[in-house]
Design a protein around this motif. Structure first.
Motif, PDB file in Angstrom:
ATOM      1  N   ARG A  87       6.374 -12.468 -57.165  1.00  0.00           N
ATOM      2  CA  ARG A  87       5.850 -11.554 -56.612  1.00  0.00           C
ATOM      3  C   ARG A  87       6.206 -10.212 -58.052  1.00  0.00           C
ATOM      4  NH1 ARG A  87       4.765 -14.226 -53.753  1.00  0.00           N
ATOM      5  NH2 ARG A  87       5.479 -14.766 -51.564  1.00  0.00           N
ATOM      6  N   SER A 116       7.519 -14.817 -46.194  1.00  0.00           N
ATOM      7  CA  SER A 116       5.726 -14.189 -46.473  1.00  0.00           C
ATOM      8  C   SER A 116       4.570 -14.589 -45.652  1.00  0.00           C
ATOM      9  CB  SER A 116       6.277 -14.565 -47.693  1.00  0.00           C
ATOM     10  OG  SER A 116       6.036 -15.474 -48.457  1.00  0.00           O
ATOM     11  N   GLY A 165       6.405 -19.298 -46.773  1.00  0.00           N
ATOM     12  CA  GLY A 165       4.937 -18.697 -46.538  1.00  0.00           C
ATOM     13  C   GLY A 165       4.017 -18.616 -45.931  1.00  0.00           C
ATOM     14  N   ILE A 222       8.270 -10.738 -42.501  1.00  0.00           N
ATOM     15  CA  ILE A 222       8.516 -11.304 -43.005  1.00  0.00           C
ATOM     16  C   ILE A 222       8.727 -10.207 -44.171  1.00  0.00           C
ATOM     17  CG2 ILE A 222       6.220 -12.153 -42.633  1.00  0.00           C
ATOM     18  CD1 ILE A 222       4.341 -10.273 -44.245  1.00  0.00           C
ATOM     19  N   GLN A 223       8.803 -10.213 -45.499  1.00  0.00           N
ATOM     20  CA  GLN A 223       8.972  -9.762 -46.682  1.00  0.00           C
ATOM     21  C   GLN A 223       7.743  -9.703 -47.735  1.00  0.00           C
ATOM     22  OE1 GLN A 223      11.611 -10.274 -50.733  1.00  0.00           O
ATOM     23  NE2 GLN A 223      13.475 -11.079 -48.877  1.00  0.00           N
ATOM     24  N   SER A 224       6.995  -9.646 -47.471  1.00  0.00           N
ATOM     25  CA  SER A 224       5.595  -9.695 -48.324  1.00  0.00           C
ATOM     26  C   SER A 224       4.724 -10.459 -47.663  1.00  0.00           C
ATOM     27  CB  SER A 224       6.335 -11.026 -49.907  1.00  0.00           C
ATOM     28  OG  SER A 224       6.129 -11.525 -49.688  1.00  0.00           O
ATOM     29  N   TRP A 225       3.230  -9.465 -48.596  1.00  0.00           N
ATOM     30  CA  TRP A 225       2.693 -10.423 -47.838  1.00  0.00           C
ATOM     31  C   TRP A 225       1.123 -10.328 -48.779  1.00  0.00           C
ATOM     32  CZ3 TRP A 225      -1.603  -6.089 -45.112  1.00  0.00           C
ATOM     33  CH2 TRP A 225      -2.959  -7.086 -43.913  1.00  0.00           C
ATOM     34  N   GLN A 226       0.465 -11.475 -49.280  1.00  0.00           N
ATOM     35  CA  GLN A 226       0.703 -11.702 -50.496  1.00  0.00           C
ATOM     36  C   GLN A 226      -1.231 -11.539 -49.936  1.00  0.00           C
ATOM     37  OE1 GLN A 226       0.570 -14.256 -54.264  1.00  0.00           O
ATOM     38  NE2 GLN A 226      -0.663 -15.421 -53.095  1.00  0.00           N
ATOM     39  N   SER A 228      12.459 -19.148 -49.689  1.00  0.00           N
ATOM     40  CA  SER A 228      11.622 -18.562 -48.806  1.00  0.00           C
ATOM     41  C   SER A 228      10.710 -20.049 -48.973  1.00  0.00           C
ATOM     42  CB  SER A 228      10.766 -17.669 -50.600  1.00  0.00           C
ATOM     43  OG  SER A 228      10.003 -17.989 -51.185  1.00  0.00           O
TER      44      SER A 228
END
Length: 405
Positions: free
Chosen positions: A10, A163, A125, A188-192, A123
């Motif tokens: 990240r 994620s 995803g 979610i914590q991150s969105w790729q 984690s």
């Protein structure tokens, strides 16, 4: 809940001043898959004729640790279709590396997530390519969107950082706000986000590939979504702000570069060029090694770790070292004259090579699109060569300039 630790994938990759090393490793454990996604770059379906055994996987994990790997992200196909997945996760964790996983989520259960968490996975995803109607069309089966959202909930309940990954193409580019809202609801914590590249099955669907000039609207929208999340104070269960992670092929150098490249509240980051074979490594399930997991296999396979020691491949293979050794001499077209050429070097090697047949000239660029727009020009892609129907394969497009309407 576990203490938050940002995945090394990240934002900028921390290197502690050391030279090239595979800090972030993406490891395809099997090509076997339970979905036949229409945009799958590897054409995942059946397992390869030969895939690494459990003992061989343990040996690879030890070699990754020795080379300085910090995070190992397990993918497929579907990694959970291997019966030894928990054992591999436990070994990666025992060796002091961070274990994560990326999945389509169709067969994920609560028990699976609890067992993976117990094995050490930190984690989790899940691919979510838009709202249900679009997602299910891309994935090739009804109900896959519902399964993906359930997978996120199962992982979250198990105490893992969650994620999501979304591919941006002609089916999804105008549904980013809707997708973001759904994912924020899932905590979610991150969105790729990444552009769908014309590789594998996606190469058979040229009408799905985003028109290069549309990247401006996409990045404008992503920036607005990120700023809106910051303003509303959207966080995950660990109190970490919602973060849009712009993949290597989303860019470059427009007015929103820092917003889409940096984690809220952290130091500002800008694009620094392709990291394949510098701080990133990809491993295919038969032991083939590439500088980046998304690179097409035929032109970028640097060798096989069953035949040549991994440390030797990392140090010496020209196909793994290309980003370390490259110069601006390989740039052509508009990229050869760009102000950002020394830093960017035509952006994502995978996207450019699978689109135009070689690196060095990237039409999917915010700065480039706006420069051409000032001249009344935009670029579109015309398919001229089909992909040969092999894992990680690609065809070829040509660029055509036309008047900007």
């Amino acid at each position: 809940m576990t203490e938050y630790e940002e995945p090394v994938a990240r934002g900028a990759i921390a290197t502690d001043g050391e030279g090239p090393r595979p800090v972030f490793v993406v490891w395809e454990l099997t090509l076997r898959c339970d979905q036949a996604c229409g945009h799958c770059g590897s054409r995942a379906a059946k397992a390869r004729p030969v895939e690494l055994s459990t003992a061989q996987c343990f040996d690879v994990a030890k070699k990754l640790q020795a080379l300085g790997a910090r995070e190992v992200s397990l993918i497929g196909g579907e990694a959970y279709l291997r019966t030894d997945l928990e054992d591999i996760v436990a070994e990666i964790t025992r060796l002091g590396m961070r274990a994560s996983m990326q999945t389509g989520g169709r067969g994920v259960t609560q028990v699976m997530c609890q067992r993976l968490k117990a094995a050490g996975m930190q984690s989790f995803g899940v691919s979510v390519d838009g709202p249900a109607k679009v997602h299910d069309r891309l994935r090739g089966n009804l109900g896959s969107h519902a399964a993906a959202r359930k997978a996120l909930r199962y992982a979250r309940r198990a105490g893992m950082i969650t994620s999501a990954n979304t591919q941006i193409n002609m089916l999804t580019h105008d549904k980013l706000w809707e997708t973001a809202r759904e994912l924020q609801q899932e905590g979610i914590q991150s969105w790729q986000v990444q552009l769908t590249g014309p590789m594998g099955r996606a190469a058979d669907r040229p009408e799905w590939i985003l028109d290069p000039w549309r990247v401006v609207d996409v990045i404008d929208t992503l920036s607005a979504i990120q700023l809106d999340a910051v303003e509303r104070g959207v966080t995950d269960d660990f109190g970490v702000p919602f973060n849009i992670v712009a993949n290597n092929n989303v860019g470059y150098y427009g007015p929103h570069e820092v917003v889409i490249r940096s984690r809220p509240g952290a130091r500002e980051v800008m694009y620094t060029g392709c990291q394949a074979g510098i701080f990133v490594l990809g491993i295919e399930s038969d032991g083939t090694v590439k500088g980046c997991p998304t690179l097409p296999t035929a032109p970028y396979a640097g060798g096989n770790l069953l035949e040549t020691p991994l440390e030797e491949l990392w140090a010496s293979s020209e196909r793994l070292r290309f980003s370390r050794d490259r110069s601006t001499d390989e740039l052509w077209g508009h990229c050869a004259t760009c102000y950002y050429a020394d830093e960017c070097r035509a952006g994502c090697s995978w996207t450019v090579h699978t689109t135009l047949g070689r690196r060095g000239n990237n039409p999917f660029c915010y700065h480039r699109v706006k420069q051409l727009q000032r001249m009344g020009i935009r670029e579109r892609l015309v398919p001229v060569e089909k992909a040969p129907n092999q894992p990680y394969d690609f065809g070829r497009f040509e660029l055509v300039e036309e008047a900007w309407p």
